[in-house]
Design a protein around this motif. Structure first.
Motif, mmCIF file in Angstrom:
data_model
loop_
_atom_site.group_PDB
_atom_site.id
_atom_site.type_symbol
_atom_site.label_atom_id
_atom_site.label_comp_id
_atom_site.label_asym_id
_atom_site.label_seq_id
_atom_site.Cartn_x
_atom_site.Cartn_y
_atom_site.Cartn_z
ATOM 1 N N ASP A 21 0.842 -1.195 0.000
ATOM 2 C CA ASP A 21 0.000 0.000 0.000
ATOM 3 C C ASP A 21 0.886 1.259 0.000
ATOM 4 N N CYS A 22 0.552 2.201 -0.862
ATOM 5 C CA CYS A 22 1.318 3.457 -0.946
ATOM 6 C C CYS A 22 1.260 4.209 0.380
ATOM 7 N N ASN A 23 2.417 4.757 0.782
ATOM 8 C CA ASN A 23 2.440 5.521 2.041
ATOM 9 C C ASN A 23 2.512 7.034 1.808
ATOM 10 N N PHE A 24 2.338 7.453 0.543
ATOM 11 C CA PHE A 24 2.273 8.873 0.178
ATOM 12 C C PHE A 24 3.539 9.645 0.559
ATOM 13 N N CYS A 25 4.698 8.993 0.395
ATOM 14 C CA CYS A 25 5.961 9.657 0.765
ATOM 15 C C CYS A 25 6.401 10.685 -0.272
ATOM 16 N N GLY A 26 5.789 10.662 -1.452
ATOM 17 C CA GLY A 26 6.065 11.693 -2.459
ATOM 18 C C GLY A 26 7.317 11.480 -3.287
ATOM 19 N N ALA A 27 7.957 10.326 -3.175
ATOM 20 C CA ALA A 27 9.241 10.130 -3.869
ATOM 21 C C ALA A 27 9.105 9.405 -5.212
ATOM 22 N N CYS A 28 7.886 9.345 -5.746
ATOM 23 C CA CYS A 28 7.677 8.582 -6.997
ATOM 24 C C CYS A 28 8.604 9.042 -8.124
ATOM 25 N N MET A 29 8.918 10.340 -8.187
ATOM 26 C CA MET A 29 9.732 10.837 -9.306
ATOM 27 C C MET A 29 11.143 10.270 -9.278
ATOM 28 N N GLY A 51 11.926 7.360 -7.730
ATOM 29 C CA GLY A 51 11.879 5.896 -7.591
ATOM 30 C C GLY A 51 11.226 5.485 -6.289
ATOM 31 N N CYS A 52 10.211 4.631 -6.399
ATOM 32 C CA CYS A 52 9.493 4.191 -5.202
ATOM 33 C C CYS A 52 10.325 3.146 -4.467
ATOM 34 N N ARG A 53 10.580 3.385 -3.192
ATOM 35 C CA ARG A 53 11.363 2.429 -2.397
ATOM 36 C C ARG A 53 10.453 1.431 -1.679
HETATM 37 S S1 SF4 Z 1 7.187 6.668 -3.861
HETATM 38 FE FE1 SF4 Z 1 5.130 7.211 -4.603
HETATM 39 S S2 SF4 Z 1 4.141 5.240 -4.961
HETATM 40 FE FE2 SF4 Z 1 5.906 4.832 -3.649
HETATM 41 S S3 SF4 Z 1 5.101 4.898 -1.563
HETATM 42 FE FE3 SF4 Z 1 5.895 6.947 -2.019
HETATM 43 S S4 SF4 Z 1 4.115 8.086 -2.813
HETATM 44 FE FE4 SF4 Z 1 3.576 5.899 -2.879
#
Ligand code: SF4
Length: 406
Positions: free
Chosen positions: A69-77, A79-81
């Motif tokens: 489940d996405c944790n909304f950390c905002g790092a998608c640009m 790379g999602c860790r």
């Molecule tokens: S990097 Fe994007 S997709 Fe991955 S957990 Fe964070 S917000 Fe969700």
């Protein structure tokens, strides 16, 4: 449409369920300019289940990998860790490998030669070399068919080279009809310490600001602040001298604001990037020279770094978040516009006089050869193009007969 539906399913697209600080500010901007009904959360290729846990493959009847489940950390640009973003290695490439495909990463193709020395009727020799090793490993494979899918800067560069060497039948249109989505990227740094623009999926909402333009807030994860060193006050002007004078003026008139923007703690958390995109077409062409690809105008107005509407929207957004708009130095000093969505260069046409590929993505002049990436896009979509690239590729693949069993 059926192929768009397939693409949405394959990419695991679903609506962003949580508006971030930046998204809410965009919504306010919609009200401010009388376009609130054109604001919407985006569909994104991210897994959400609202439970904060991992689940076995939720998309392909258990054939794919598990997701979290996405944790909304905002790092998608960057790379999602957390295994929440549905990148190609979790759908297409994962399933392909399961079905016996071998993937050779960090290998760059530098030559493709038809085995018959003509139109590839008998197949191709594909020459590759390591793109990462110091002492470069290299080799070749033979293949019955080829699909170029290296993105515009990979595919078009290679095709331009091959047109002069191993694949002379390629259309003269290679490298032409390059589009940029007529974009502008603007960073708004807030002075409010309690605001965080790092929370939320990277692009969680969109506002259609008129029939030709869209605006999206783009988040970067906390501490991903490299762009800070490339920023300058947002100014415009006919030439570099005028723009430098305007930068100096801005620094003199707003010394404290500029000092705060350049020294702000955790730049990415306090800065909202705005991505402004337009359907307005301008066509560039690429040339391959000694120092790689270079671009020049083909027809229409040149894409510009100075778009009055983008500036207007950025200033309004800055008022909402109590911030200051900044742009890239390459725009203010060199006048070079920035794009995240370079498209075209191997576009579709009715024949080789008007395109590199036909409507089924087949390359004119060669057998069993296709282009399936952003270089096939023959118009300016004015929004992020990855869904269209996937859907058009699904359409092209649907034209290839399924290999009979056994
Ligand atoms: S990097 Fe994007 S997709 Fe991955 S957990 Fe964070 S917000 Fe969700």
């Amino acid at each position: 449409m059926p192929y768009y539906r397939t693409a949405l399913r394959m990419l695991g697209a679903s609506q962003n369920p949580k508006l971030s600080e930046g998204d809410k500010a965009l919504q306010k901007l919609g009200f401010k300019i009388g376009r609130n009904e054109y604001f919407a959360p985006t569909n994104v290729a991210v897994y959400f289940n609202g439970k904060g846990n991992s689940q076995p493959d939720p998309y392909f009847n258990g054939e794919g990998p598990e997701r979290v489940d996405c944790n909304f950390c905002g790092a998608c640009m960057t790379g999602c860790r957390y295994n929440s973003k549905n990148t190609l290695d979790k759908n297409y490439l994962y399933l392909a490998e399961k079905n016996g495909v071998k993937i050779f990463s960090e290998s760059e193709v530098y030559d493709v030669r038809p085995l018959d020395g003509n139109n590839g009727e008998e197949g191709y020799k594909v020459f590759w070399r390591s793109s990462t090793k110091f002492f470069k490993a290299k080799g070749y494979y033979t293949a019955k068919g080829i699909i170029f899918a290296g993105g515009v800067l990979g595919t078009v560069k290679l095709l331009l080279k091959l047109k002069k060497t191993s694949l002379p039948n390629l259309s003269d249109v290679v490298g032409k009809f390059i589009r940029t989505n007529s974009e502008s990227l603007i960073g708004i740094t807030t002075f409010d310490k309690d605001k965080s623009f790092s929370d939320g999926v990277a692009i969680g909402s969109i506002l259609k600001t008129d029939e030709n333009t869209s605006l999206e807030p783009v988040h970067y994860g906390s501490n991903s602040g490299f762009w800070r060193i490339l920023m300058s006050p947002m100014v415009e002007g006919k030439n570099v001298f005028i723009r430098v004078m305007k930068i100096a003026r801005d620094l003199l008139i707003h010394p404290i604001k500029n000092f705060k923007v350049f020294t702000v703690w955790n730049w990415s958390k306090r800065t909202q990037i705005l991505l402004f995109m337009q359907t307005i077409n301008s066509k560039l062409k690429f040339k391959l020279g000694l120092f790689g690809l270079s671009s020049s105008m083909q027809e229409g107005n040149a894409p510009t770094a100075f778009i009055p509407k983008a500036k207007f929207l950025a200033e309004k957004y800055a008022e909402i978040v109590n911030g200051k708009p900044m742009v890239l130095l390459t725009e203010t000093l060199a006048g070079i516009p920035t794009t995240a969505h370079i498209l075209g260069g191997a576009v579709m046409g009715e024949n080789s006089g008007s395109g590199v590929i036909d409507k089924n993505n087949k390359v004119f002049g060669y057998k069993n050869m296709y282009v399936c990436d952003g270089s096939m896009i023959s118009s300016n979509p004015g929004v992020n193009p990855s869904l269209s690239i996937t859907a058009i590729t699904e359409f092209a693949m649907s034209k290839i007969p399924v290999k009979p069993e056994g």
